[in-house]
Structures are given as C-alpha cells and as structure tokens.
Write a protein that holds these residues in place. Structure first.
Motif, PDB file in Angstrom:
ATOM      1  N   VAL A 181     -81.637  10.424  22.070  1.00  0.00           N
ATOM      2  CA  VAL A 181     -80.457   9.611  22.403  1.00  0.00           C
ATOM      3  C   VAL A 181     -80.832   8.139  22.540  1.00  0.00           C
ATOM      4  CG1 VAL A 181     -78.698   9.195  24.159  1.00  0.00           C
ATOM      5  CG2 VAL A 181     -79.258  11.537  23.482  1.00  0.00           C
ATOM      6  N   LEU A 182     -81.870   7.850  23.332  1.00  0.00           N
ATOM      7  CA  LEU A 182     -82.247   6.450  23.556  1.00  0.00           C
ATOM      8  C   LEU A 182     -82.866   5.816  22.311  1.00  0.00           C
ATOM      9  CD1 LEU A 182     -83.655   6.308  27.195  1.00  0.00           C
ATOM     10  CD2 LEU A 182     -81.389   5.723  26.337  1.00  0.00           C
ATOM     11  N   CYS A 183     -83.500   6.613  21.461  1.00  0.00           N
ATOM     12  CA  CYS A 183     -84.041   6.057  20.206  1.00  0.00           C
ATOM     13  C   CYS A 183     -82.905   5.567  19.305  1.00  0.00           C
ATOM     14  CB  CYS A 183     -84.872   7.124  19.495  1.00  0.00           C
ATOM     15  SG  CYS A 183     -85.618   6.571  17.954  1.00  0.00           S
ATOM     16  N   VAL A 184     -81.854   6.371  19.186  1.00  0.00           N
ATOM     17  CA  VAL A 184     -80.706   5.974  18.366  1.00  0.00           C
ATOM     18  C   VAL A 184     -79.987   4.771  18.986  1.00  0.00           C
ATOM     19  CG1 VAL A 184     -78.479   6.742  17.459  1.00  0.00           C
ATOM     20  CG2 VAL A 184     -80.426   8.290  17.432  1.00  0.00           C
ATOM     21  N   ILE A 185     -79.798   4.789  20.306  1.00  0.00           N
ATOM     22  CA  ILE A 185     -79.107   3.684  20.981  1.00  0.00           C
ATOM     23  C   ILE A 185     -79.919   2.392  20.867  1.00  0.00           C
ATOM     24  CG2 ILE A 185     -78.284   2.849  23.199  1.00  0.00           C
ATOM     25  CD1 ILE A 185     -76.521   4.985  21.936  1.00  0.00           C
TER      26      ILE A 185
ATOM     27  N   ALA B  26     -78.568  -0.931  19.031  1.00  0.00           N
ATOM     28  CA  ALA B  26     -78.440  -2.162  19.818  1.00  0.00           C
ATOM     29  C   ALA B  26     -79.291  -3.279  19.241  1.00  0.00           C
ATOM     30  CB  ALA B  26     -78.844  -1.886  21.268  1.00  0.00           C
ATOM     31  N   GLY B  27     -80.444  -2.947  18.667  1.00  0.00           N
ATOM     32  CA  GLY B  27     -81.289  -3.967  18.052  1.00  0.00           C
ATOM     33  C   GLY B  27     -80.684  -4.578  16.807  1.00  0.00           C
ATOM     34  N   LEU B  28     -79.744  -3.886  16.180  1.00  0.00           N
ATOM     35  CA  LEU B  28     -79.096  -4.438  14.987  1.00  0.00           C
ATOM     36  C   LEU B  28     -78.182  -5.618  15.304  1.00  0.00           C
ATOM     37  CD1 LEU B  28     -78.148  -1.167  13.059  1.00  0.00           C
ATOM     38  CD2 LEU B  28     -80.037  -2.729  12.573  1.00  0.00           C
ATOM     39  N   VAL B  29     -77.704  -5.704  16.537  1.00  0.00           N
ATOM     40  CA  VAL B  29     -76.823  -6.820  16.923  1.00  0.00           C
ATOM     41  C   VAL B  29     -77.609  -7.899  17.657  1.00  0.00           C
ATOM     42  CG1 VAL B  29     -74.796  -5.346  17.041  1.00  0.00           C
ATOM     43  CG2 VAL B  29     -76.195  -5.650  19.081  1.00  0.00           C
ATOM     44  N   LYS B  30     -78.914  -7.916  17.505  1.00  0.00           N
ATOM     45  CA  LYS B  30     -79.733  -8.962  18.122  1.00  0.00           C
ATOM     46  C   LYS B  30     -79.327 -10.326  17.581  1.00  0.00           C
ATOM     47  CE  LYS B  30     -84.373 -10.878  17.790  1.00  0.00           C
ATOM     48  NZ  LYS B  30     -85.697 -10.730  17.156  1.00  0.00           N
ATOM     49  N   PRO B  31     -79.092 -11.317  18.431  1.00  0.00           N
ATOM     50  CA  PRO B  31     -78.737 -12.660  17.941  1.00  0.00           C
ATOM     51  C   PRO B  31     -79.893 -13.299  17.205  1.00  0.00           C
ATOM     52  CG  PRO B  31     -79.082 -12.675  20.322  1.00  0.00           C
ATOM     53  CD  PRO B  31     -79.105 -11.245  19.907  1.00  0.00           C
TER      54      PRO B  31
ATOM     55  N   SER C  77     -80.700 -16.460  16.902  1.00  0.00           N
ATOM     56  CA  SER C  77     -81.365 -17.518  17.663  1.00  0.00           C
ATOM     57  C   SER C  77     -82.108 -17.001  18.887  1.00  0.00           C
ATOM     58  CB  SER C  77     -80.338 -18.565  18.115  1.00  0.00           C
ATOM     59  OG  SER C  77     -79.362 -17.967  18.952  1.00  0.00           O
ATOM     60  N   GLY C  78     -81.867 -15.733  19.267  1.00  0.00           N
ATOM     61  CA  GLY C  78     -82.504 -15.187  20.454  1.00  0.00           C
ATOM     62  C   GLY C  78     -81.792 -15.528  21.741  1.00  0.00           C
ATOM     63  N   GLN C  79     -80.758 -16.376  21.681  1.00  0.00           N
ATOM     64  CA  GLN C  79     -80.004 -16.783  22.857  1.00  0.00           C
ATOM     65  C   GLN C  79     -78.575 -16.267  22.742  1.00  0.00           C
ATOM     66  OE1 GLN C  79     -81.290 -18.338  25.460  1.00  0.00           O
ATOM     67  NE2 GLN C  79     -83.310 -18.704  24.574  1.00  0.00           N
ATOM     68  N   LEU C  80     -78.046 -15.745  23.849  1.00  0.00           N
ATOM     69  CA  LEU C  80     -76.677 -15.258  23.890  1.00  0.00           C
ATOM     70  C   LEU C  80     -75.751 -16.373  24.341  1.00  0.00           C
ATOM     71  CD1 LEU C  80     -77.291 -11.776  25.549  1.00  0.00           C
ATOM     72  CD2 LEU C  80     -76.903 -12.250  23.144  1.00  0.00           C
ATOM     73  N   ARG C  81     -74.706 -16.614  23.558  1.00  0.00           N
ATOM     74  CA  ARG C  81     -73.785 -17.702  23.865  1.00  0.00           C
ATOM     75  C   ARG C  81     -72.757 -17.318  24.923  1.00  0.00           C
ATOM     76  NH1 ARG C  81     -72.527 -20.205  17.803  1.00  0.00           N
ATOM     77  NH2 ARG C  81     -74.713 -20.693  17.290  1.00  0.00           N
ATOM     78  N   SER C  82     -72.442 -16.028  25.063  1.00  0.00           N
ATOM     79  CA  SER C  82     -71.463 -15.575  26.049  1.00  0.00           C
ATOM     80  C   SER C  82     -71.840 -14.175  26.496  1.00  0.00           C
ATOM     81  CB  SER C  82     -70.040 -15.597  25.460  1.00  0.00           C
ATOM     82  OG  SER C  82     -69.941 -14.659  24.403  1.00  0.00           O
ATOM     83  N   ALA C  83     -71.166 -13.717  27.551  1.00  0.00           N
ATOM     84  CA  ALA C  83     -71.424 -12.372  28.077  1.00  0.00           C
ATOM     85  C   ALA C  83     -70.547 -11.314  27.437  1.00  0.00           C
ATOM     86  CB  ALA C  83     -71.194 -12.371  29.589  1.00  0.00           C
ATOM     87  N   THR C  84     -69.647 -11.705  26.546  1.00  0.00           N
ATOM     88  CA  THR C  84     -68.745 -10.737  25.920  1.00  0.00           C
ATOM     89  C   THR C  84     -69.513  -9.772  25.022  1.00  0.00           C
ATOM     90  OG1 THR C  84     -67.013 -12.414  25.943  1.00  0.00           O
ATOM     91  CG2 THR C  84     -66.668 -10.488  24.544  1.00  0.00           C
ATOM     92  N   GLY C  85     -70.442 -10.308  24.219  1.00  0.00           N
ATOM     93  CA  GLY C  85     -71.205  -9.457  23.316  1.00  0.00           C
ATOM     94  C   GLY C  85     -72.050  -8.416  24.041  1.00  0.00           C
ATOM     95  N   PRO C  86     -72.881  -8.823  25.023  1.00  0.00           N
ATOM     96  CA  PRO C  86     -73.668  -7.826  25.744  1.00  0.00           C
ATOM     97  C   PRO C  86     -72.825  -6.792  26.493  1.00  0.00           C
ATOM     98  CG  PRO C  86     -74.579  -9.999  26.079  1.00  0.00           C
ATOM     99  CD  PRO C  86     -73.293 -10.187  25.358  1.00  0.00           C
TER     100      PRO C  86
ATOM    101  N   ALA D 162     -69.889  -5.692  25.589  1.00  0.00           N
ATOM    102  CA  ALA D 162     -69.393  -4.768  24.568  1.00  0.00           C
ATOM    103  C   ALA D 162     -70.488  -3.801  24.135  1.00  0.00           C
ATOM    104  CB  ALA D 162     -68.867  -5.551  23.367  1.00  0.00           C
ATOM    105  N   VAL D 163     -71.713  -4.300  24.040  1.00  0.00           N
ATOM    106  CA  VAL D 163     -72.840  -3.428  23.690  1.00  0.00           C
ATOM    107  C   VAL D 163     -73.077  -2.389  24.777  1.00  0.00           C
ATOM    108  CG1 VAL D 163     -75.331  -3.383  23.273  1.00  0.00           C
ATOM    109  CG2 VAL D 163     -73.930  -5.149  22.214  1.00  0.00           C
ATOM    110  N   VAL D 164     -72.952  -2.794  26.043  1.00  0.00           N
ATOM    111  CA  VAL D 164     -73.145  -1.858  27.156  1.00  0.00           C
ATOM    112  C   VAL D 164     -72.078  -0.769  27.134  1.00  0.00           C
ATOM    113  CG1 VAL D 164     -73.078  -1.654  29.674  1.00  0.00           C
ATOM    114  CG2 VAL D 164     -74.369  -3.496  28.603  1.00  0.00           C
TER     115      VAL D 164
END
Length: 236
Positions: A80-84, A88-93, A95-104, A106-108
């Motif tokens: 389960v955690l391997c697939v998750i 989740a790594g496919l939506v990695k930004p 630039s490495g920086q998150l511009r807002s908390a909406t994306g994370p 939604a991922v959660v």
C-alpha cells in the motif's frame, strides 16, 4: 538513494512508527487510527520523487508489517505505502518549493482515501474482512479527517528536513573554494598583464623618444603649419 537520504528516511520512519504504535494507537479514537507513517512517506515522496517515494514507502510499510502488534499478513501495508509513495512522488514540484497548501492537502486526502481502499481491497483478497465489520464508509471518513488534522504539523516539517539534507556542506565549501581560487587566479593574471603591458608601453615610449624624437617634433610642426595655411590663419 544516497546515504543522507537513506539515513534521514530511516530515522523519520522509525520515529513515526514508534509514535504511532505507542501514542496514536492508544488514543482509541472512533474509526481509523491517525496514520503518521503515511504522512511521513508523503512528505519524503514530495521531495525525493516517485522512485524515492516508492522505496521509502515499501521500507516503511514492511517495517510496520513486522513491528508488533501487527495483526495482518506481512507485506500488505508495504504494498500500500509503496504504491502511495510512487503516486505522491509523481506530483513533486519541479522547483522543490510548494507555492500553496492546497496541493499538499489534496495529496493527503487522496492518499488517505486511496490507502484505506487499497488496504481493504488487499485484505479482501487474502480473506481479511475486518474492514467490512467496522464499516468502510466510517473508515474512509475518519482516516481522511485525522490525516488532514495531523498533516499541517507533519508534512511541512518533514519536507523541510528532507530539503535541508539535500544540501551537502562539503560540496558547497569545495565549490566556494574553487570559485575563490578562480577569482584569485584572475586577479593575478590581470595584474601580470597590467605590469607587462605597462612595461611594453614604457619601452615603446622610451624607444620612440631616443630614436626618433626629433623627427616627430618636426613632423608635428609641419602639420601645424599646413593646417594654418588651409584655415587661413596668419603666421607671425
């Protein structure tokens, strides 16, 4: 994975497992248990990418499968955690920086729903019907709610630690010393060129004064006289 990534991921996963087993599981909340392991995997996957997220998720899930008091088949939560972690790594930004908390957030939400459904589905395949007795709808709602309440305190901190571990002080110091050596070399070469240039100019000037000083003065007088005739200036 590099050594600093492996060391940080192992430390965070072990700490998350200890807290989840010794603290969160003993709260006896209605429905699901807050999944600190899932949030740890999400935070690392959003920095390391899909490959690192899958590896961290598999290791974290396998550790949770083997740690007491595990009441399910080994490898079930690792899958389960391997697939998750991979998703989740496919939506990695980029630039490495998150511009807002909406994306994370939604991922959660997606990870909480997906992990609960996948865990229940794998359990149904191996004959574990515990999710059906508890109620799948209640598990989905409580798992999402608890993970959303816990995510703002866990995911940003884990991402900050992972990004900080990515910077190697030794490589930065070596690159800085290389730049300073290049700068100092440039200063030395510039000073040498200036000194040699001044010597050349001085030698040229000295040679001109010694060899042809009189000829240059005469030619200058001739040009002045010629310009005076052309402009109509009277000569005294």
């Amino acid at each position: 994975m590099r050594f600093n990534r492996m060391l940080l991921a192992t430390t965070l996963v072990v700490v998350a497992l200890v807290l989840q087993v010794s603290v969160l599981a003993r709260l006896h909340l209605p429905g699901a248990v807050p999944d600190l392991m899932l949030l740890t995997v999400l935070g690392l996957a959003l920095v390391y990418g899909h490959t690192g997220g899958a590896l961290v998720g598999f290791g974290a899930g396998l550790l949770a499968d083997l740690a007491p008091p595990a009441d399910h088949a080994a490898g079930r939560y690792a899958l389960v955690l391997c697939v998750i972690g991979y998703l989740a790594g496919l939506v990695k930004p980029d630039s490495g920086q998150l511009r807002s908390a909406t994306g994370p957030m939604a991922v959660v939400v997606a990870a909480a729903l997906g992990s609960t459904l996948l865990y229940a589905g794998v359990g149904a395949l191996v004959g574990d019907t515990a999710a059906a007795h508890v109620g799948l709808g209640s598990l989905l709602f409580t798992a999402t709610l608890y993970d959303l309440l816990l995510a703002p305190f866990v995911v940003p901190a884990i991402m900050a630690l992972a990004r900080r571990a990515e910077h190697d002080p030794l490589s930065e110091s070596s690159s800085g010393s290389g730049k300073s050596s290049e700068v100092s070399t440039g200063w030395l070469s510039a000073g040498t060129s200036l000194r040699t240039g001044s010597l050349r100019i001085g030698s040229q000037r000295g040679g001109g004064l010694r060899s042809g000083g009189g000829m240059r003065i005469k030619s200058a007088k001739a040009r002045v006289a010629r310009s005076g005739r052309l402009k109509g200036v009277k000569r005294l």
